[in-house]
Design a protein around this motif. Structure first.
Motif, PDB file in Angstrom:
ATOM      1  N   GLY A 150       0.838  -1.181   0.000  1.00 52.19           N
ATOM      2  CA  GLY A 150       0.000   0.000   0.000  1.00 52.19           C
ATOM      3  C   GLY A 150       0.879   1.238   0.000  1.00 52.19           C
ATOM      4  N   ASN A 151       0.434   2.289  -0.706  1.00 52.73           N
ATOM      5  CA  ASN A 151       1.265   3.473  -0.910  1.00 52.73           C
ATOM      6  C   ASN A 151       0.500   4.720  -0.470  1.00 52.73           C
ATOM      7  OD1 ASN A 151       3.759   4.405  -1.654  1.00 52.73           O
ATOM      8  ND2 ASN A 151       3.296   4.628  -3.821  1.00 52.73           N
ATOM      9  N   THR A 164      -4.183  17.032  -3.650  1.00 48.72           N
ATOM     10  CA  THR A 164      -3.683  16.880  -2.287  1.00 48.72           C
ATOM     11  C   THR A 164      -3.205  15.436  -2.118  1.00 48.72           C
ATOM     12  OG1 THR A 164      -5.909  16.354  -1.487  1.00 48.72           O
ATOM     13  CG2 THR A 164      -5.239  18.677  -1.440  1.00 48.72           C
ATOM     14  N   MET A 165      -3.215  14.916  -0.909  1.00 48.77           N
ATOM     15  CA  MET A 165      -2.681  13.578  -0.662  1.00 48.77           C
ATOM     16  C   MET A 165      -3.581  12.500  -1.277  1.00 48.77           C
ATOM     17  SD  MET A 165      -3.597  13.169   3.359  1.00 48.77           S
ATOM     18  CE  MET A 165      -5.294  13.156   3.945  1.00 48.77           C
ATOM     19  N   GLY A 166      -3.024  11.297  -1.395  1.00 48.33           N
ATOM     20  CA  GLY A 166      -3.763  10.178  -1.949  1.00 48.33           C
ATOM     21  C   GLY A 166      -3.211   8.852  -1.466  1.00 48.33           C
ATOM     22  N   TYR A 167      -3.634   7.781  -2.109  1.00 48.98           N
ATOM     23  CA  TYR A 167      -3.207   6.442  -1.708  1.00 48.98           C
ATOM     24  C   TYR A 167      -3.209   5.541  -2.934  1.00 48.98           C
ATOM     25  CZ  TYR A 167      -8.291   6.131  -1.667  1.00 48.98           C
ATOM     26  OH  TYR A 167      -9.611   6.211  -2.003  1.00 48.98           O
ATOM     27  N   GLY A 168      -2.532   4.414  -2.815  1.00 47.74           N
ATOM     28  CA  GLY A 168      -2.442   3.488  -3.925  1.00 47.74           C
ATOM     29  C   GLY A 168      -2.205   2.067  -3.459  1.00 47.74           C
ATOM     30  N   ILE A 169      -2.482   1.125  -4.337  1.00 45.77           N
ATOM     31  CA  ILE A 169      -2.209  -0.294  -4.108  1.00 45.77           C
ATOM     32  C   ILE A 169      -1.375  -0.800  -5.281  1.00 45.77           C
ATOM     33  CG2 ILE A 169      -3.204  -2.588  -3.834  1.00 45.77           C
ATOM     34  CD1 ILE A 169      -5.693  -1.285  -2.700  1.00 45.77           C
ATOM     35  N   MET A 297       5.184  15.348 -10.473  1.00 43.85           N
ATOM     36  CA  MET A 297       5.893  14.496  -9.523  1.00 43.85           C
ATOM     37  C   MET A 297       5.073  14.277  -8.253  1.00 43.85           C
ATOM     38  SD  MET A 297       9.673  16.257  -9.886  1.00 43.85           S
ATOM     39  CE  MET A 297       8.990  17.900  -9.659  1.00 43.85           C
ATOM     40  N   TYR A 298       5.261  13.123  -7.649  1.00 44.19           N
ATOM     41  CA  TYR A 298       4.701  12.905  -6.321  1.00 44.19           C
ATOM     42  C   TYR A 298       5.579  11.921  -5.557  1.00 44.19           C
ATOM     43  CZ  TYR A 298       2.510   8.682  -8.331  1.00 44.19           C
ATOM     44  OH  TYR A 298       2.269   7.493  -8.952  1.00 44.19           O
ATOM     45  N   ALA A 299       5.592  12.079  -4.227  1.00 42.44           N
ATOM     46  CA  ALA A 299       6.358  11.219  -3.330  1.00 42.44           C
ATOM     47  C   ALA A 299       5.419  10.189  -2.712  1.00 42.44           C
ATOM     48  CB  ALA A 299       7.036  12.041  -2.245  1.00 42.44           C
ATOM     49  N   GLY A 300       5.985   9.050  -2.351  1.00 47.82           N
ATOM     50  CA  GLY A 300       5.184   8.002  -1.746  1.00 47.82           C
ATOM     51  C   GLY A 300       5.933   7.264  -0.654  1.00 47.82           C
ATOM     52  N   VAL A 301       5.200   6.820   0.354  1.00 48.51           N
ATOM     53  CA  VAL A 301       5.731   5.950   1.405  1.00 48.51           C
ATOM     54  C   VAL A 301       4.862   4.707   1.429  1.00 48.51           C
ATOM     55  CG1 VAL A 301       6.244   5.683   3.845  1.00 48.51           C
ATOM     56  CG2 VAL A 301       6.563   7.900   2.750  1.00 48.51           C
ATOM     57  N   SER A 302       5.484   3.537   1.307  1.00 49.98           N
ATOM     58  CA  SER A 302       4.702   2.307   1.185  1.00 49.98           C
ATOM     59  C   SER A 302       5.162   1.255   2.182  1.00 49.98           C
ATOM     60  CB  SER A 302       4.801   1.746  -0.239  1.00 49.98           C
ATOM     61  OG  SER A 302       6.111   1.286  -0.504  1.00 49.98           O
ATOM     62  N   ALA A 303       4.256   0.354   2.513  1.00 49.38           N
ATOM     63  CA  ALA A 303       4.548  -0.821   3.331  1.00 49.38           C
ATOM     64  C   ALA A 303       3.871  -2.016   2.672  1.00 49.38           C
ATOM     65  CB  ALA A 303       4.044  -0.642   4.752  1.00 49.38           C
ATOM     66  N   GLY A 304       4.553  -3.158   2.678  1.00 49.27           N
ATOM     67  CA  GLY A 304       3.994  -4.304   1.984  1.00 49.27           C
ATOM     68  C   GLY A 304       4.439  -5.626   2.555  1.00 49.27           C
TER      69      GLY A 304
END
Length: 315
Positions: A150-151, A164-169, A297-304
């Protein structure tokens, strides 16, 4: 069989079978007595071997490879396991016993780091019967890893004026150790996913991205189970931006929805930790670039979490 003595050895019995025996005496006329109490015999059943093993490689002061292995305790129901034998598996030759231990770990020292070795750990019981072995190698590590994550996304630059902010899979399939040394590994694979970002109230309702990327990971093993990695990915993504028709126009755009296929690149840094021989956890910081008239551009922090296949090649 028959004997004139008070003992007798039965040979040729099949393994893993139950046998029942009685004894009768016989006189000179050949008349037999009533049979004795029945004796139940179970022929030797091999113990249960380790179900899990892991290894750590290191180069010693003599530039040789030390291979430290550990394994799970044998869950033998009879409780007769007295130790473990460690073998070197040699093709076209008899397996070589290189050590025996009562512990759940063993260090094989002074191996040639340029050669491939295959070892097996086998349980041994009080009757010196061995289990099947958990087999693995020192270098032959190629295999597949399937990873989902997940991002959390934060637009930067011009993108932050619209979203603004968002999320991703995201999910990816990686071929591990396409190129490798003792500590380094190069993985290659394909990653895809879906991202959603909230829009600015006055201009954009939302935006989405669905990329398909070719990805390369360069991993370095910090210590057993924990690796740091750098990633580089590139490909194409399908995106859409939904504008608010009641909001202020954005640079003269009046379209309600705009969709397009555009190039995309991504770089990242992260950590990967093996919690078992197959399951891994991962965290990553990544930065993505969408290449259009200007670079968005966009930055992301993910855990998986991932599932790893065949870290060590078995035979």
């Amino acid at each position: 069989g028959s004997t004139g003595a008070t003992e007798y050895t039965v040979t040729g019995l099949k393994k893993k079978e139950y046998f029942y025996f009685t004894v009768k005496s016989v006189d000179e006329t050949g008349k037999e007595s009533i049979p004795s109490n029945e004796i139940k015999v179970i022929t030797n059943i091999p113990p249960i071997g380790p179900e899990y093993a892991d290894a750590k490689k290191s180069i010693n002061a003599d530039s040789k490879l030390d291979f430290s292995i550990k394994w799970s305790k044998s869950q033998d129901k009879d409780g007769k396991v007295k130790g473990y034998n460690i073998y070197e598996i040699r093709k076209e030759k008899k397996d070589k016993l290189i050590g025996t231990t009562k512990d759940l770990n063993y260090i094989i020292k002074n191996l040639d780091p340029k050669k491939q070795y295959v070892f097996a750990v086998r349980s041994i019981d009080n009757d010196n019967t061995e289990s099947t072995g958990f087999t693995f190698g020192t270098v032959e590590r190629s295999g597949l890893a399937i990873i989902g994550r997940g991002n959390f996304l934060i637009p930067t630059g011009d993108f932050s004026e619209m979203l603004t902010m968002g999320y991703g899979i995201f999910g990816r399939i990686m071929y591990r150790d396409l190129i490798y040394t003792v500590d380094w590994g190069l993985d290659i694979g394909i990653e895809s996913g879906y991202s959603y970002l909230e829009g600015d109230i006055d201009t954009v309702k939302y935006s989405f991205f669905a990329p398909v990327l070719l990805r390369i990971d360069l991993r370095y093993e910090l210590f057993s189970g924990l690796s740091a990695f750098a990633s580089l990915a590139g490909g194409i993504q399908y995106n859409g931006i939904n504008f608010d028709p009641d909001g202020d126009a954005l640079d003269g755009l009046q379209l309600e929805t705009r969709k397009a296929y555009e190039p995309m690149a991504q770089v990242g840094l992260g950590l990967s930790y093996l919690i078992s021989n197959s399951i891994l956890l991962e965290i990553e910081f990544n930065y993505s670039f969408i290449i259009e008239d200007t670079i968005m551009m966009y930055a992301g922090v993910s855990a998986g979490v991932g599932y790893r296949l065949n870290l060590f090649k078995t035979y």
